[in-house]
Design an enzyme around this catalytic site. Structure first.
Site, PDB file in Angstrom:
ATOM      1  N   CYS A 158       0.806  -1.219   0.000  1.00 45.89           N
ATOM      2  CA  CYS A 158       0.000   0.000   0.000  1.00 45.89           C
ATOM      3  C   CYS A 158       0.840   1.271   0.000  1.00 45.89           C
ATOM      4  O   CYS A 158       0.392   2.308  -0.503  1.00 45.89           O
ATOM      5  CB  CYS A 158      -0.988  -0.001   1.169  1.00 45.89           C
ATOM      6  SG  CYS A 158      -0.253   0.261   2.802  1.00 45.89           S
ATOM      7  N   ASP A 159       2.064   1.240   0.521  1.00 50.29           N
ATOM      8  CA  ASP A 159       2.934   2.421   0.507  1.00 50.29           C
ATOM      9  C   ASP A 159       3.126   2.951  -0.912  1.00 50.29           C
ATOM     10  O   ASP A 159       3.290   4.159  -1.130  1.00 50.29           O
ATOM     11  CB  ASP A 159       4.330   2.101   1.057  1.00 50.29           C
ATOM     12  CG  ASP A 159       4.348   1.215   2.274  1.00 50.29           C
ATOM     13  OD1 ASP A 159       3.372   0.482   2.508  1.00 50.29           O
ATOM     14  OD2 ASP A 159       5.356   1.221   2.987  1.00 50.29           O
ATOM     15  N   ALA A 160       3.137   2.020  -1.860  1.00 47.27           N
ATOM     16  CA  ALA A 160       3.386   2.392  -3.250  1.00 47.27           C
ATOM     17  C   ALA A 160       2.376   3.397  -3.775  1.00 47.27           C
ATOM     18  O   ALA A 160       2.670   4.155  -4.707  1.00 47.27           O
ATOM     19  CB  ALA A 160       3.367   1.141  -4.135  1.00 47.27           C
ATOM     20  N   PHE A 162       1.414   6.043  -2.498  1.00 48.18           N
ATOM     21  CA  PHE A 162       1.895   7.408  -2.274  1.00 48.18           C
ATOM     22  C   PHE A 162       3.049   7.734  -3.216  1.00 48.18           C
ATOM     23  O   PHE A 162       3.224   8.888  -3.610  1.00 48.18           O
ATOM     24  CB  PHE A 162       2.376   7.562  -0.825  1.00 48.18           C
ATOM     25  CG  PHE A 162       2.946   8.923  -0.497  1.00 48.18           C
ATOM     26  CD1 PHE A 162       2.141   9.924   0.008  1.00 48.18           C
ATOM     27  CD2 PHE A 162       4.303   9.193  -0.683  1.00 48.18           C
ATOM     28  CE1 PHE A 162       2.658  11.178   0.309  1.00 48.18           C
ATOM     29  CE2 PHE A 162       4.833  10.440  -0.377  1.00 48.18           C
ATOM     30  CZ  PHE A 162       3.999  11.439   0.128  1.00 48.18           C
TER      31      PHE A 162
END
Length: 370
Positions: A158-160, A162
């Site tokens: 999920c960081d991707a 951003f």
């Protein structure tokens, strides 16, 4: 029993105090300046627990710092911050980081694009355009699952969300080419379909956490969801409010916002495990900063009801500033990771500073700053 009652009372009193403190734009700006100046002075230092070398200047960690620093430069009205960012970009020769498909290595492109918008020099984004064009024209065939960290060419964590999507959204806006939007929407939807929990309205960090429980709670990492929530604002800023793209992201944003204010702690931060505040009582400022940024942005843009959401922003901002040292270091930033863990008052990270500056930029506007 008495000890638990006293602890609950103490926490409640802290929360009441933070909610009562007024937020003044001059004070917000002063704190942002102190934090920004401290980070620039200590840019090549390292505060990581296990590593002694500083991050590469094009690393995702610094990419997040630059996002916040750009927003501070806009408020500061000082060319020195733009010039500092430009000096970093020139050192990197305006190139993305080394891994062609990896979202983390695209994050620095956000800074290049904003510097292009400030200076008007198209050479600043040539490498970013070329990099994004390549992955669009040569789309990865890897699966959307992150299996023992084997699949990193797509947005499988999920960081991707951003790191890379805002780059594509900005390019779509600047260049007027729909291919950036088409690619971004297809990949973003694939990640969301895979990692978004439709009961809790939060994202799993990656598929390894789906179905797992921590003391009976689903595991939703604070900073991971902070990456998503902050990234949503960066994407929506690039699209017209009547577009289908804006509507898609707005739906996710509103669901997350409503959930977030329901799980904010009394102290004003968000627990490292969002549904497990009792098990993770230590303050954490990177995830909290991203949530503060996103919520304040929503109020400022007329999306969120101020009467409902402003108290949460005020409490969060007062909590965050209580963890800034007199010299300007933001403490309690959880080290690099992928799950709830530990944080310390004397440990920081560049991405925490970036998130804090992004939060401050919207808090400043919310309370009357010009």
């Amino acid at each position: 029993m008495m000890k638990n009652i006293l602890l609950a009372l103490f926490i409640s009193l802290i929360g009441m105090n933070l909610n009562a403190q007024k937020v003044k734009p001059k004070a917000v700006k002063k704190t942002m300046e102190k934090v920004a100046d401290w980070q620039i002075e200590h840019f090549r230092d390292t505060f990581r627990v296990k590593h002694k070398k500083p991050h590469h200047i094009a690393d995702w960690t610094n990419g997040a710092l630059y996002v916040g620093m750009v927003k501070w430069a806009e408020i500061a009205k000082s060319e020195k911050y733009y010039e500092w960012l430009k000096s970093v970009a020139e050192e990197q020769k305006w190139k993305l980081h080394r891994r062609r498909y990896h979202a983390d290595d695209h994050a620095i492109g956000q800074m290049y694009i904003e510097l292009f918008r400030h200076y008007g020099d198209s050479s600043m984004i040539q490498a970013t355009v070329a990099g994004m064009d390549y992955i669009i024209e040569n789309k990865s065939s890897e699966p959307i699952t992150l299996d023992k960290y084997k699949h990193l060419e797509r947005w499988t964590w999920c960081d991707a969300l951003f790191m890379a999507p805002p780059v594509l959204a900005k390019l779509a806006n600047i260049k007027g080419d729909e291919k950036y939007t088409r690619f971004m929407m297809e990949e973003y939807k694939a990640t969301t379909d895979h990692l978004f929990d439709n009961e809790e309205y939060l994202y799993y960090r990656d598929n390894s956490y789906i179905g797992k429980l921590d003391n009976g709670n689903k595991i939703f990492w604070s900073r991971g969801n902070g990456w998503v929530f902050g990234g949503l604002t960066l994407i929506m800023e690039e699209y017209p409010k009547n577009s289908k793209e804006y509507a898609y992201f707005l739906d996710i944003y509103k669901k997350m916002a409503e959930k977030l204010i329901s799980i904010q702690t009394e102290e004003g931060h968000w627990a490292m495990s969002l549904l497990g505040a009792k098990d993770y009582p230590t303050p954490e400022t990177s995830g909290t900063s991203f949530f503060t940024f996103g919520l304040a942005w929503g109020i400022n843009n007329g999306i969120l009801d101020k009467s409902i959401y402003e108290p949460a922003v005020k409490k969060a901002w007062n909590c965050l500033t209580s963890h800034v040292t007199k010299d300007g270091m933001l403490g309690y930033v959880q080290p690099i990771g992928a799950a709830p863990g530990s944080a310390w008052p004397d440990k920081t990270e560049v991405y925490g500073t970036g998130a804090f500056l992004a939060a401050g930029s919207e808090v400043y506007k919310l309370y009357g700053g010009k």
